[in-house]
Every structure is written in C-alpha cells, then in structure tokens.
Design a protein around this motif. Structure first.
Motif, PDB file in Angstrom:
ATOM      1  N   ARG A   1       0.858  -1.183   0.000  1.00 39.80           N
ATOM      2  CA  ARG A   1       0.000   0.000   0.000  1.00 39.80           C
ATOM      3  C   ARG A   1       0.895   1.233   0.000  1.00 39.80           C
ATOM      4  NH1 ARG A   1      -3.918  -0.886   5.028  1.00 39.80           N
ATOM      5  NH2 ARG A   1      -1.988  -1.805   5.861  1.00 39.80           N
ATOM      6  N   LYS A   2       0.445   2.267  -0.691  1.00 44.70           N
ATOM      7  CA  LYS A   2       1.267   3.464  -0.811  1.00 44.70           C
ATOM      8  C   LYS A   2       1.238   4.264   0.489  1.00 44.70           C
ATOM      9  CE  LYS A   2      -2.434   6.207  -2.919  1.00 44.70           C
ATOM     10  NZ  LYS A   2      -2.814   7.012  -4.103  1.00 44.70           N
ATOM     11  N   PRO A   3       2.330   4.963   0.823  1.00 44.63           N
ATOM     12  CA  PRO A   3       2.346   5.781   2.043  1.00 44.63           C
ATOM     13  C   PRO A   3       1.456   7.013   1.871  1.00 44.63           C
ATOM     14  CG  PRO A   3       4.347   6.096   0.782  1.00 44.63           C
ATOM     15  CD  PRO A   3       3.598   4.993   0.094  1.00 44.63           C
ATOM     16  N   THR A   4       1.098   7.593   2.997  1.00 41.92           N
ATOM     17  CA  THR A   4       0.247   8.785   2.997  1.00 41.92           C
ATOM     18  C   THR A   4       0.997   9.951   3.633  1.00 41.92           C
ATOM     19  OG1 THR A   4      -0.739   8.184   5.137  1.00 41.92           O
ATOM     20  CG2 THR A   4      -1.844   7.397   3.136  1.00 41.92           C
ATOM     21  N   PHE A   5       0.681  11.157   3.166  1.00 44.86           N
ATOM     22  CA  PHE A   5       1.299  12.380   3.677  1.00 44.86           C
ATOM     23  C   PHE A   5       0.179  13.366   4.017  1.00 44.86           C
ATOM     24  CE2 PHE A   5       4.399  10.381   0.971  1.00 44.86           C
ATOM     25  CZ  PHE A   5       5.593  10.525   1.649  1.00 44.86           C
ATOM     26  N   ASN A   6       0.332  14.046   5.157  1.00 46.21           N
ATOM     27  CA  ASN A   6      -0.629  15.044   5.602  1.00 46.21           C
ATOM     28  C   ASN A   6       0.111  16.233   6.178  1.00 46.21           C
ATOM     29  OD1 ASN A   6      -1.931  12.218   5.963  1.00 46.21           O
ATOM     30  ND2 ASN A   6      -3.681  13.588   5.877  1.00 46.21           N
ATOM     31  N   VAL A   7      -0.416  17.433   5.909  1.00 47.44           N
ATOM     32  CA  VAL A   7       0.066  18.644   6.577  1.00 47.44           C
ATOM     33  C   VAL A   7      -0.812  18.838   7.802  1.00 47.44           C
ATOM     34  CG1 VAL A   7       0.418  21.124   6.386  1.00 47.44           C
ATOM     35  CG2 VAL A   7       0.890  19.643   4.429  1.00 47.44           C
ATOM     36  N   THR A   8      -0.240  18.610   8.982  1.00 47.15           N
ATOM     37  CA  THR A   8      -1.036  18.594  10.215  1.00 47.15           C
ATOM     38  C   THR A   8      -1.044  19.937  10.941  1.00 47.15           C
ATOM     39  OG1 THR A   8       0.908  17.689  11.346  1.00 47.15           O
ATOM     40  CG2 THR A   8      -0.741  16.130  10.563  1.00 47.15           C
ATOM     41  N   SER A   9      -0.095  20.818  10.673  1.00 50.76           N
ATOM     42  CA  SER A   9      -0.097  22.147  11.296  1.00 50.76           C
ATOM     43  C   SER A   9       0.654  23.104  10.380  1.00 50.76           C
ATOM     44  CB  SER A   9       0.555  22.122  12.686  1.00 50.76           C
ATOM     45  OG  SER A   9       1.925  21.785  12.581  1.00 50.76           O
ATOM     46  N   LEU A  10       0.225  24.363  10.400  1.00 48.96           N
ATOM     47  CA  LEU A  10       0.864  25.359   9.533  1.00 48.96           C
ATOM     48  C   LEU A  10       0.665  26.738  10.134  1.00 48.96           C
ATOM     49  CD1 LEU A  10       0.928  25.436   5.708  1.00 48.96           C
ATOM     50  CD2 LEU A  10       0.242  27.499   6.908  1.00 48.96           C
ATOM     51  N   ARG A  11       1.701  27.547  10.049  1.00 44.54           N
ATOM     52  CA  ARG A  11       1.630  28.932  10.536  1.00 44.54           C
ATOM     53  C   ARG A  11       2.369  29.833   9.550  1.00 44.54           C
ATOM     54  NH1 ARG A  11       3.895  30.199  16.325  1.00 44.54           N
ATOM     55  NH2 ARG A  11       1.812  29.505  16.926  1.00 44.54           N
ATOM     56  N   LEU A  12       1.658  30.849   9.070  1.00 47.80           N
ATOM     57  CA  LEU A  12       2.268  31.874   8.231  1.00 47.80           C
ATOM     58  C   LEU A  12       2.757  32.986   9.149  1.00 47.80           C
ATOM     59  CD1 LEU A  12       2.919  32.938   5.395  1.00 47.80           C
ATOM     60  CD2 LEU A  12       0.621  33.924   5.327  1.00 47.80           C
ATOM     61  N   ILE A  13       4.054  32.996   9.404  1.00 46.45           N
ATOM     62  CA  ILE A  13       4.613  33.923  10.379  1.00 46.45           C
ATOM     63  C   ILE A  13       4.714  35.333   9.809  1.00 46.45           C
ATOM     64  CG2 ILE A  13       6.635  34.411  11.811  1.00 46.45           C
ATOM     65  CD1 ILE A  13       7.131  31.418  11.930  1.00 46.45           C
ATOM     66  N   ASP A  14       5.140  35.447   8.580  1.00 46.42           N
ATOM     67  CA  ASP A  14       5.369  36.779   8.020  1.00 46.42           C
ATOM     68  C   ASP A  14       5.076  36.720   6.532  1.00 46.42           C
ATOM     69  OD1 ASP A  14       6.048  39.397   7.691  1.00 46.42           O
ATOM     70  OD2 ASP A  14       8.213  39.028   7.624  1.00 46.42           O
ATOM     71  N   LEU A  15       4.398  37.756   6.044  1.00 49.47           N
ATOM     72  CA  LEU A  15       4.160  37.937   4.612  1.00 49.47           C
ATOM     73  C   LEU A  15       4.105  39.432   4.354  1.00 49.47           C
ATOM     74  CD1 LEU A  15       3.619  36.775   1.827  1.00 49.47           C
ATOM     75  CD2 LEU A  15       1.191  36.726   2.390  1.00 49.47           C
ATOM     76  N   ASN A  16       5.143  39.937   3.730  1.00 48.04           N
ATOM     77  CA  ASN A  16       5.256  41.371   3.513  1.00 48.04           C
ATOM     78  C   ASN A  16       5.588  41.628   2.053  1.00 48.04           C
ATOM     79  OD1 ASN A  16       5.489  44.123   3.844  1.00 48.04           O
ATOM     80  ND2 ASN A  16       7.538  44.042   4.768  1.00 48.04           N
ATOM     81  N   VAL A  17       4.813  42.526   1.446  1.00 45.91           N
ATOM     82  CA  VAL A  17       5.034  42.906   0.053  1.00 45.91           C
ATOM     83  C   VAL A  17       5.296  44.399   0.022  1.00 45.91           C
ATOM     84  CG1 VAL A  17       4.111  42.950  -2.289  1.00 45.91           C
ATOM     85  CG2 VAL A  17       3.507  41.075  -0.738  1.00 45.91           C
ATOM     86  N   SER A  18       6.448  44.782  -0.532  1.00 45.48           N
ATOM     87  CA  SER A  18       6.790  46.204  -0.636  1.00 45.48           C
ATOM     88  C   SER A  18       6.021  46.824  -1.796  1.00 45.48           C
ATOM     89  CB  SER A  18       8.306  46.362  -0.849  1.00 45.48           C
ATOM     90  OG  SER A  18       8.628  47.705  -1.060  1.00 45.48           O
TER      91      SER A  18
END
Length: 274
Positions: free
Chosen positions: A101-118
């Motif tokens: 059986r093929k392995p599985t992948f999951n993104v279990t937590s995520l945080r966007l700390i900084d996003l800055n556009v000049s």
C-alpha cells in the motif's frame, strides 16, 4: 414415233441471283473475268523446344539490410514482450505475498509567520512553518526518500522555498517532519503583489519534490522522482509575539493551528506528473 420437243413458256423456275455489276457468266461489266483468290496454306506448328528456367537475380545489399532490420525488430519486440510478461508475473507474486500500500502524507499544522510585500519595489518577504506527517501502513515494506525540496505557492505565486534532508519511512511507522520555509526580497509581478496585499486569507499549495525507492527485505528498487502536492490549505498571517522586557515573564507564541490537509504523491517525469 419420234421425240417431240416441247417449248416452255414463261419465266425460269428458281433463277440464281447474279451479283451487281456482273453478268450471268461471271464477267464484270467491263467484260473482264476476276482473278481467283489464292488459297492460304495452313501454318505449320513448330516442334516443342526445351527452354531452361532463368536463374533468379542476385540479391542486392539493400534487400539484405532490409531483411536484417526486420529480423532485429522482430526479436526486439519478442524480447520486450517477454520482459513485460515476466515483470507482470513478479509484480503479481509480490502483491500476493506483501499486499503493498502506498504511504500517505498530511500537513497537520501550519503557521504563516510573516508575509510582507513592498508597494514601491514589489519585493516579497515571507516565512512559514508547518509539519508534515508521513505514514507507512505496510508491514514488511519500507520507503527511502532522498533530499526533499519544498515550495509554497499562493495563487501560483511562489511565496517561500526550503528543503529537508533525506529520511527513511520504516514499516508500520509514522514520521513527523517539521519544515521551515522562507524568502527575502523576491521580486513579484506588480498585479500579483497588489492581489497579495488585498487578501486577508491566503490559499496555499505546498509541493515536495524528491526521489523515492522501495525496500522489501534485502531487495531494493532504484529511486524514481516523485512530487507530493498538498492542496486545500487556507491560512491567515499570524505575527510572532514579541518578547516582553526582562522583569515580565516571557509570553510563548501560540501553538500553530492544527489542520489536516491530505497530500497526493505522483510520479514525476521531467515536467509532467502522473
């Protein structure tokens, strides 16, 4: 008694037709007699003569090369069919014995700390952290992965990149992989920069590119390129909590929000994925 002559009167009985232009005695109107048509003697059939069959012409070099190419193509096709047949038998035996059986992948937590556009120079600076959970449901099969390059996109805009070292996913095991991505001073299109500044929530797509191989007992396969795509993620920017002065106790940053975004691994050939 003597014979008596009787004279006949009236027209002759059944007169013969005379061709036009001729008289009754066969002469033409000019008084000349036509020459008889000479008889054609019959043609003699020549005796049968033995004629030997001609020898076939010698084969040219072009014909010999064409026959050689046809023979090579035929053998190559037969060998290829045989190899495919043997591979199908081996795959069937492995499936019956190990039930892979093929392995599985999951993104279990995520945080966007900084996003800055000049706004003046259209330069992008971003930083995000997330966790990938990999599960191997097989009992006797392990998976080995090479170095993984990771990219995060938002509406086809490359926000940040990063990488993680190679790892092995053991049988019946769960591996938790922390990932940190960042970018600084990346140039973006002005329209894309304007769209990013207007948004409050960012849809994300995370791609993991690596090479994976399979190990069954002592048997190892060669590694092939794969791409793991994680979609359906939406995140808001969360600023890092600044540290308080020394007399006050430090306030720890809040834990990252838990999510469960499923990822789909696909085989990658050049720029195509299957």
């Amino acid at each position: 008694m003597g014979d008596r002559a009787y004279a006949t009167t009236g027209p002759a009985q059944n007169p013969l037709p005379v061709p036009p232009g001729r008289t009754a005695n066969g002469a033409t109107a000019n008084g000349t007699t036509p020459k008889p048509v000479p008889a054609v003697p019959p043609r003699a059939i020549p005796p049968y003569q033995y004629r030997p069959k001609p020898y076939p012409p010698p084969r040219s070099r072009y014909t010999s090369r064409r026959n050689w190419c046809c023979t090579c193509c035929l053998w190559f096709t037969l060998i290829l069919i045989g190899l495919v047949f043997l591979a199908a038998i081996a795959a069937g035996v492995l499936y019956v014995l190990y039930h892979p059986r093929k392995p599985t992948f999951n993104v279990t937590s995520l945080r966007l700390i900084d996003l800055n556009v000049s706004s003046s120079s259209d330069l992008l600076t971003a930083r995000l952290n997330f966790t990938v959970t990999a599960r191997n449901p097989n009992q006797k099969i392990s998976f080995s992965y090479g170095d993984v390059s990771i990219s995060a996109f938002s509406d086809s805009v490359d926000l940040a990149d990063g990488s993680i070292p190679a790892f092995v996913l053991d049988p019946n095991n769960v591996t938790i992989i922390p990932v940190s991505l960042s970018s600084s001073g990346r140039s973006v299109d002005p329209s894309e920069a304007s769209d990013l500044m207007k948004k409050k929530s960012y849809p994300l797509e995370i791609e993991l590119d690596t090479k994976a191989g399979v190990k069954i007992g002592r048997l190892r396969s060669f590694k092939i390129a794969i791409r793991v795509s994680c979609t359906g993620i939406s995140v808001k920017e969360s600023k890092v909590v600044s540290m308080a002065p020394s007399p006050s106790p430090r306030v720890p940053p809040p834990p990252p929000p838990s999510i469960d975004a499923k990822c789909k691994p696909k085989i990658k050939i050049l720029s195509w994925t299957f």
